[in-house]
Design an enzyme around this catalytic site. Structure first.
Site, short mmCIF file in Angstrom:
data_model
loop_
_atom_site.label_atom_id
_atom_site.label_comp_id
_atom_site.label_asym_id
_atom_site.label_seq_id
_atom_site.Cartn_x
_atom_site.Cartn_y
_atom_site.Cartn_z
CG ASP A 145 -12.08 10.36 -19.60
OD1 ASP A 145 -11.63 10.58 -20.73
OD2 ASP A 145 -12.34 11.27 -18.79
CB VAL A 173 -8.48 10.47 -21.02
CG1 VAL A 173 -7.51 9.30 -21.15
CG2 VAL A 173 -7.86 11.58 -20.19
CG ASP A 174 -12.60 7.15 -22.65
OD1 ASP A 174 -11.62 6.50 -22.25
OD2 ASP A 174 -13.71 7.11 -22.10
CB THR A 175 -12.27 11.60 -27.57
OG1 THR A 175 -12.06 12.59 -26.57
CG2 THR A 175 -13.70 11.14 -27.51
N GLY A 178 -8.25 7.52 -28.47
CA GLY A 178 -8.74 6.96 -29.73
C GLY A 178 -8.10 7.63 -30.93
#
Length: 391
Positions: A145, A173-175, A178
């Site tokens: 991230d 960034v991860d979410t 996703g």
């Protein structure tokens, strides 16, 4: 195998989830919230997020892991072992979606790449999540991230001009990746429903971030001028869309960007004189005289407490919100915004996690069980595979 509930839009859809850590698991978490069944295929040592953080009381079930894995099923496999690889292939053959976020090429080397999956199920939807995509000169670069926050330009959008780069304070960034992967899978499911064809999806954390930053990137692409860093001032660049300190020391964020909103603000603060003052009467004038307008607003906000301003201005239809900590924000959550789950073995077994972020009228949220302990569903999954083979 059956889901705990069948009321979701994706009831009957099964996902073979080989992903780990956050971006991939969050994608399948969103799909699980829509009713999909998710089989989490983990290495023998488990998803690395199981023991994430410094509090060892949560080993095996860390808060970060809980956030993206409620209601899934777990089986631990050594994909370099022939028998375990056969189990993984059997799961893929009976799934609608394969989701993975290994380095590009790893799944293919294991014999579980897109072409191999298509041999098992021709209409498979195969979604790969990576830092910089499955092709191109940066495909092998590792990414997490905060790295993509840096390389995408995101860190240079927060803070004031001249400040050091500023990381967004959670793994955004991860979410967002996703969410992008979940959206891509939903589109592929719709295409398969209409045309009977599968899809190979390539979701890059970097590309997803650029798409997410469209309000900052597009002006540069159109004008050639990069967006200035504006700190706590909103996208409009107006002093009336900024941060102010109230009498009690709490901060208030104001979001007045339209002329009718400014007129309402002037009336609510008893400052109708602003409407006739050529320094403040128009948006362009307020931008030109940013600091003068900001100073006058600051003086007004110091006459009352933050909560009082929030209520007074919000009741008058003026965008305004008191700055809250995350724990305070949770108290404002709507009836279905947070989901209650029970996780045996935790210091506090009854916990809450965020839902999908939207509601469907007339439909109850999908019920979720606890995140699975590592390999908890092995026997159930193997029995199901045996029954499928017998049929």
């Amino acid at each position: 195998m059956n889901n705990l509930t069948s009321n979701g839009a994706l009831s009957g859809i099964r996902i073979a989830d080989f992903s780990h850590v956050m971006a991939g698991p969050y994608a399948s978490h969103l799909l699980r919230l829509m009713g999909a069944e998710v089989i989490k295929i983990e290495p023998k040592g488990g998803d690395g997020f199981r023991n994430y953080g410094a509090d060892r009381r949560y080993d095996g079930m860390s808060p970060a892991f809980i956030a993206a894995n409620a209601g899934k099923k777990s089986i631990a496999l050594d994909l370099k072992d022939k028998a375990d690889l056969g189990i993984a292939r059997d799961i893929i053959a009976r799934s609608d979606v394969v989701l993975e976020n290994f380095r590009p090429g790893v799944m293919a080397r294991l014999g579980l790449g897109y072409e191999a999956a298509c041999e098992l199920r021709p209409d498979i939807i195969y979604c790969s999540v990576s830092g910089y995509g499955q092709e191109g000169p940066y495909r092998d670069w590792p990414a997490i991230d905060n790295i993509v926050q840096a390389t995408s330009g995101m860190m240079m959008l927060s803070g004031e001009e001249g400040d050091p780069p500023v990381r967004v304070g959670f793994p955004i960034v991860d979410t967002l990746t996703g969410q992008t992967a979940a959206m891509a899978i939903l589109g592929a499911l719709m295409q398969r429903e209409r045309h009977g064809t599968g899809s190979k999806l390539d979701v890059s954390m970097f590309d997803a971030s650029l798409a997410f930053m469209t309000s900052a990137l597009t002006p540069f692409m159109v004008t050639g001028k990069p967006m200035n860093r504006m700190g706590n001032t909103g996208y409009s660049g107006l002093p009336t869309a900024s941060m102010f300190t109230a009498r009690d020391g709490r901060q208030v964020s104001l979001g007045v960007v339209q002329p009718p909103q400014f007129a309402a603000l002037a009336r609510a603060m008893g400052r109708e004189d602003w409407l006739a003052d050529p320094h403040f009467a128009t948006p362009d004038a307020r931008r030109t005289n940013f600091h003068a307008m900001h100073d006058q607003l600051s003086a007004e906000f110091m006459t009352d407490d933050a909560a009082a301003w929030e209520k007074r201005l919000s009741d008058a239809g003026i965008p305004c919100g008191m700055v809250r900590r995350v724990d305070e924000a949770a108290d404002l959550a709507g009836a279905t915004a947070l989901i209650d789950i029970t996780i045996p073995g935790l210091p506090e077994e009854n916990v809450r996690i965020p839902g999908a972020g939207y509601r469907v009228q007339g439909q109850s949220p999908v019920a979720l069980g606890a995140p699975p302990r590592l390999d908890a569903d092995r026997n159930t999954i193997l029995a199901w595979l045996a029954e499928e083979c017998a049929d």
